[in-house]
Write an enzyme that holds these catalytic residues in place. Sequence first.
Site, short mmCIF file in Angstrom:
data_model
loop_
_atom_site.label_atom_id
_atom_site.label_comp_id
_atom_site.label_asym_id
_atom_site.label_seq_id
_atom_site.Cartn_x
_atom_site.Cartn_y
_atom_site.Cartn_z
N SER A 7 5.70 -12.76 4.88
CA SER A 7 4.89 -11.60 4.51
C SER A 7 3.45 -11.85 4.95
CB SER A 7 4.92 -11.41 2.99
OG SER A 7 3.83 -10.58 2.62
N HIS A 32 7.37 -9.26 7.74
CA HIS A 32 7.39 -8.39 6.55
C HIS A 32 5.98 -7.84 6.32
CE1 HIS A 32 9.06 -7.13 2.63
NE2 HIS A 32 7.88 -7.45 2.13
N ASP A 34 3.64 -5.52 3.94
CA ASP A 34 3.53 -4.95 2.60
C ASP A 34 2.49 -3.83 2.58
OD1 ASP A 34 5.36 -6.50 0.96
OD2 ASP A 34 4.10 -8.20 1.49
N MET A 36 0.61 -1.14 0.46
CA MET A 36 0.26 -0.84 -0.94
C MET A 36 -0.83 0.22 -0.98
SD MET A 36 0.12 -4.66 -2.50
CE MET A 36 1.39 -5.89 -2.14
N HIS A 65 7.65 -2.62 4.01
CA HIS A 65 7.95 -2.48 2.58
C HIS A 65 6.92 -1.53 1.97
CE1 HIS A 65 8.10 -4.82 -1.53
NE2 HIS A 65 8.54 -3.59 -1.65
N MET A 67 5.18 0.19 -0.82
CA MET A 67 4.92 0.21 -2.27
C MET A 67 3.89 1.29 -2.51
SD MET A 67 4.83 -3.91 -2.71
CE MET A 67 4.60 -4.12 -0.96
N MET A 136 13.10 -7.10 -5.75
CA MET A 136 11.79 -7.67 -6.07
C MET A 136 11.97 -8.71 -7.17
SD MET A 136 9.53 -6.48 -4.07
CE MET A 136 8.24 -7.48 -4.82
N GLY A 141 2.82 -6.10 -5.94
CA GLY A 141 1.37 -5.87 -5.91
C GLY A 141 0.58 -7.05 -5.39
N GLY A 143 0.63 -11.35 -3.89
CA GLY A 143 1.31 -12.58 -3.51
C GLY A 143 1.03 -13.67 -4.55
N ASP A 172 12.25 -10.79 -2.52
CA ASP A 172 10.81 -10.79 -2.22
C ASP A 172 10.02 -11.12 -3.48
OD1 ASP A 172 8.25 -10.22 -1.31
OD2 ASP A 172 8.64 -8.10 -0.90
#
Length: 211
Positions: A7, A32, A34, A36, A65, A67, A136, A141, A143, A172
């Site tokens: 990630s 990956h 993320d 957000m 991914h 979110m 998850m 939110g 790492g 993840d």
Amino acid sequence: MVLIAPSILSADFSCLKEEVVALSQAGADLIHLDIMDGHFVPNLTFGPTVVKSIRDCTKLPFDVHLMVENPQDMISWFAKAGADIITIHAESTKHLDKLLAEIKSYGIKAGVSLNPSTPETVLEYVLDKIDVVLVMSVNPGFGGQSFISSSVEKIAKIKSMIKGKDIKIEVDGGINPLTAAECVAAGADILVAGSAILNSGDYKKNIEALR
Ligand code: DX5
Ligand code: ZN
């Protein structure tokens, strides 16, 4: 064989391109990403412009991914920016079936992610539309959080639900060599890891340690 998806949430964003190249050379199988939005999760990352800007520096698949609230507004953005897999959270939409069909309409893979408190039963009627289930194992939110151990049981339940289907289980959050082993034993096919790969040491050794 287990696949490793670093990630880039834990990468140095001042040289993101170099980080993605280094992860590719270190033996990553997927990258990956993320996404957000500061609403679905209490953190903000980056959008499709950044994804597009690093698309050409690796041949590895981009595992996006989402979110975000209102994922229906953003699927096309990330599909056009070069995503190979788009994963949406079951909790983020009332129309999971419809959005999975939209992702597939771009000729890419579709995933569903489940927060730690979401039961795997939400997958039951969309199994014919998904390529990946993203479990998850932390609350999304950030790492560097600790692995939530009930995720192992959830992985095992999903493994038996998808028997005979071409669906990968991805996990993840809080993945390190110890938690990785538990997840793979329960049926995980893809391990996402941020801090265990990027926070210290050599990326290649860290990826090998997870594998
Ligand atoms: C968390 C993200 C993860 C995160 C994992 O919300 O979805 O992909 O980067 O980080 P680690 O491996 O540090 O738990
Ligand atoms: Zn993620």
